[in-house]
Design a protein around this motif. Structure first.
Motif, short mmCIF file in Angstrom:
data_model
loop_
_atom_site.label_atom_id
_atom_site.label_comp_id
_atom_site.label_asym_id
_atom_site.label_seq_id
_atom_site.Cartn_x
_atom_site.Cartn_y
_atom_site.Cartn_z
N VAL A 167 0.84 -1.20 0.00
CA VAL A 167 0.00 0.00 0.00
C VAL A 167 0.88 1.25 0.00
N SER A 168 1.94 1.25 0.79
CA SER A 168 2.85 2.41 0.83
C SER A 168 3.53 2.60 -0.52
N PHE A 169 3.97 1.51 -1.12
CA PHE A 169 4.58 1.58 -2.45
C PHE A 169 3.59 2.15 -3.45
N ASP A 170 2.35 1.71 -3.39
CA ASP A 170 1.34 2.17 -4.33
C ASP A 170 1.10 3.67 -4.21
N VAL A 171 1.16 4.21 -3.01
CA VAL A 171 0.99 5.66 -2.82
C VAL A 171 2.12 6.40 -3.53
N VAL A 172 3.35 5.92 -3.38
CA VAL A 172 4.50 6.56 -4.04
C VAL A 172 4.35 6.46 -5.56
N PHE A 173 3.91 5.29 -6.03
CA PHE A 173 3.73 5.11 -7.48
C PHE A 173 2.69 6.06 -8.03
N VAL A 174 1.55 6.18 -7.36
CA VAL A 174 0.48 7.05 -7.84
C VAL A 174 0.96 8.50 -7.88
N ALA A 175 1.73 8.91 -6.88
CA ALA A 175 2.26 10.28 -6.86
C ALA A 175 3.22 10.49 -8.04
N ALA A 176 4.08 9.51 -8.30
CA ALA A 176 5.02 9.63 -9.43
C ALA A 176 4.27 9.66 -10.75
N LEU A 177 3.27 8.82 -10.88
CA LEU A 177 2.49 8.79 -12.12
C LEU A 177 1.74 10.11 -12.33
N ALA A 178 1.16 10.65 -11.27
CA ALA A 178 0.45 11.93 -11.38
C ALA A 178 1.42 13.04 -11.79
N GLY A 179 2.63 13.03 -11.22
CA GLY A 179 3.63 14.02 -11.58
C GLY A 179 4.05 13.90 -13.04
N LEU A 180 4.21 12.67 -13.49
CA LEU A 180 4.60 12.45 -14.87
C LEU A 180 3.50 12.88 -15.84
N ILE A 181 2.28 12.54 -15.53
CA ILE A 181 1.17 12.93 -16.40
C ILE A 181 1.04 14.45 -16.42
N GLY A 182 1.18 15.09 -15.26
CA GLY A 182 1.13 16.55 -15.20
C GLY A 182 2.21 17.20 -16.02
#
Length: 164
Positions: A143-158
């Motif tokens: 779950v912690s890993f997934d939070v980091v991944f979602v943040a990185a993905l959101a940053g990349l998409i932005g």
């Protein structure tokens, strides 16, 4: 002489490994370990693999924030999350075949992959869940890993949207 090599689209080269990762997941030979040492080694290897994937994602997120031109694409992040899901699924499956006191509801590799995918997407139907301390600890790491991944993905998409 003309160069007749065909260049594949970037999205295809990023997506092509995805079925291979799943095939590898289902092909890796596993058997119930003879001792708890095997289970410990399996969980340790899972944590090392996830740490490597997390390090790549964190490095890319830092590169994005500093304006580094070399960055990972969305397709690459999707491949990384698949590797992470499969790695977690292997660990869950190994725990399930080793001890009935760790995971409830995992009987097959597909069950383990399903649990890992529902955890990644935060759906969590509740039909499969960790019951042992080791399994709960690993689910917490996922779950912690997934939070980091979602943040990185959101940053990349932005960033991708801003560049266009």
């Amino acid at each position: 002489m003309t160069d007749r090599r065909h260049h594949l689209p970037a999205w295809f080269t990023g997506v092509a490994p995805l079925p291979g990762i799943l095939l590898l997941y289902f092909a890796v030979p596993l058997r119930p370990p003879d001792t708890s040492v095997h289970l410990g080694v399996s969980v340790l290897l899972t944590l090392i693999g996830i740490s490597l994937v997390a390090a790549v994602i964190i490095r890319e997120a830092k590169g994005l924030s500093s304006g580094d031109e070399r960055h990972i694409t969305v397709v690459h992040l999707v491949a990384l999350v698949e590797v992470a899901m499969v790695t977690f699924a292997l660990a869950y499956y190994t725990m399930a075949i080793h001890s009935q006191q760790q995971m409830s509801g995992i009987r097959t590799r597909l069950d383990a992959l399903y649990f890992s995918a529902t955890t990644t997407t935060t759906v969590g139907y509740g039909d499969i869940h960790p019951i042992g301390q080791l399994a709960r600890g690993l689910a917490t790491v996922q779950v912690s890993f997934d939070v980091v991944f979602v943040a990185a993905l959101a940053g990349l998409i932005g960033r991708t949207l801003r560049e266009r």
